[in-house]
Design an enzyme around this catalytic site. Structure first.
Site: not given
Ligand code: UD1
Ligand code: UDP
Length: 386
Positions: A98, A120, A134, A210, A212, A243
């Site tokens: 999602d 999923e 999501e 983490h 939003r 995160h």
């Molecule tokens: C995204 C997904 C969310 C999922 C989450 C898992 C969307 C809108 N959201 O949210 O559904 O639960 O991932 O973690 O698709 N960033 C880094 N390095 C990284 C990853 C992220 O710097 O490796 C920073 C970037 O500044 C980015 C911010 O994190 O702008 C947020 O990442 P983003 O993918 O926009 O949203 P998440 O909150 O991670």
């Molecule tokens: N996870 C990881 N390292 C971390 C935090 C989470 O490998 O520091 C793994 C966790 O075990 C799970 C997945 O990332 O498999 C969940 O990701 P996240 O919580 O970012 O996203 P969501 O499931 O809420 O979309």
């Protein structure tokens, strides 16, 4: 024999963790040509997973920007995927869950008239703004998808409610397949800090946050609750892999940075994460995936959200909704840490989400849908694992 060209598309950490075992399964099937395209909506957190599972993408759109907006992710991924689809010409695109990557990859495939399989499928809260974005991402993906790989029976019921009856398979969640390969009795962490903890003596609470829709007051409340519990229970160690979102980083540092029994650590590699979970006493999280993993390891989970699209482990008693009010969260955590009977009731291994065979079922379903197998796979039923 013509192979089915299957392109798996993912972009964030959780999608990668849950798609990695499926990519491996597809690679092992002689009827399938498997290719991988990452949007890299996440960069470092995605690369950690690619490295852990040794997956080298065929296409990498590298779209991530600091503090990216939903609009920017959508536009960049859509344009990039359009080009990739034109070049790669897959027979089927697989998307997961999602995220924005999920929805955009489904949309791009639709525009290119390529079939979509949704891994999923069928998770719902029926609240369009929670989780945001999501819930809408997965609902729209369902509308586009041709094949629906639903983890549980309840997920299938959600799809039926929306009139989706055809090409629906109950597969279990692929995260349980991943978990079966990562957890070990004797394990040395890559994150050095985690090797310094004496897990026999110290009780560890694993924390992640983490989402939003929690940004703002709910996130502040979660931070306040953790501070309250950590100060009341100095012998309990909190480990929070933070995160990389700049917002989350700042909230964690500002609120929890100076508490002696709270360790803020970098995002953990998936092996470290699963092995830490196995050694933890309690998990507090707003994550989706962790709600599926922890019950399978018998770890009680307090969910830092108002609702969940994963009711199965709540019904089984291993997961509790703790909401997003500081006092309620703190009370629930303190109760579990101080009341062995209450703790014992929750600390039972349950596997409502999968038996480790989800990827095999999904690959079998793809072969069936493309006329290369005579039988669809059997449904996943909880309680049938060894
Ligand atoms: C995204 C997904 C969310 C999922 C989450 C898992 C969307 C809108 N959201 O949210 O559904 O639960 O991932 O973690 O698709 N960033 C880094 N390095 C990284 C990853 C992220 O710097 O490796 C920073 C970037 O500044 C980015 C911010 O994190 O702008 C947020 O990442 P983003 O993918 O926009 O949203 P998440 O909150 O991670
Ligand atoms: N996870 C990881 N390292 C971390 C935090 C989470 O490998 O520091 C793994 C966790 O075990 C799970 C997945 O990332 O498999 C969940 O990701 P996240 O919580 O970012 O996203 P969501 O499931 O809420 O979309």
């Amino acid at each position: 024999m013509d192979k089915i060209k299957v392109m798996s598309v993912f972009g964030t950490r959780p999608e990668a963790i849950k798609m990695a075992p499926l990519v491996k399964e597809l690679e092992s099937r002689e009827e399938v040509e498997s290719i991988v395209c990452v949007t890299a909506q996440h960069r470092e957190m995605l690369d950690q997973v690619l490295e852990a599972f040794q997956i080298v993408p065929d296409y990498d759109l590298d779209i991530m920007e600091p503090s990216q907006t939903l609009m920017r992710i959508t536009v960049k991924a859509l344009t990039g995927l359009g080009d990739v689809l034109e070049k790669a010409k897959p027979d089927l695109v697989l998307v997961h869950g999602d995220t924005s990557t999920t929805f955009v990859a489904a949309l791009a495939s639709f525009y290119a008239k390529v079939k979509v399989g949704h891994v999923e499928a069928g998770l719902r809260t029926f609240d369009k703004y929670s989780p945001f974005p999501e819930e809408m991402n997965r609902t729209l993906t369902t509308d586009i998808a041709d094949l629906h790989f639903a983890p549980t029976k309840a997920n299938v019921a959600n799809l039926h409610r929306e009139g989706v009856e055809k090409n629906v398979y109950i597969t279990g969640n692929t995260v349980i397949d991943a978990l079966k390969t990562t957890v070990r009795d004797s394990y040395t962490f890559q994150c050095q800090r985690l090797n310094e903890i004496d897990y026999q003596k110290e009780r560890v609470v694993l924390l992640t946050a983490h989402r939003r829709e929690n940004y703002g007051e709910p996130f502040q409340n979660i931070m306040d609750a953790v501070r309250m519990v950590a100060e009341k229970e100095p012998d309990v160690r909190f480990v929070y892999p933070v995160h990389l979102s700049p917002y989350v980083q700042q909230m964690a540092r500002d609120n929890l940075g100076n508490i002696p029994n709270v360790d803020l650590v970098e995002p953990l590699g998936v092996m470290d994460m699963h092995n830490l979970m196995e050694r933890a006493t309690l998990v507090m999280t707003d994550s989706g995936g962790i709600q599926e993993e922890a019950p399978s390891l018998g770890k009680p989970v307090l969910v830092l959200r108002r609702e969940t699209e994963r009711p199965e482990a709540v019904e089984a008693g291993t997961v509790r909704m703790a909401g997003v009010e500081a006092k309620e969260i703190a009370e629930k955590a303190l109760k579990l840490l101080n009341d062995p009977e209450e703790y014992g009731k929750m600390a039972r291994a349950v596997n409502p989400y999968g038996d480790g065979e989800a990827c095999r079922r999904i690959a079998d379903a793809i072969l069936y849908a493309f006329g290369k197998a005579n039988q669809p796979p059997e449904d996943f039923t909880p309680g049938t694992e060894e």
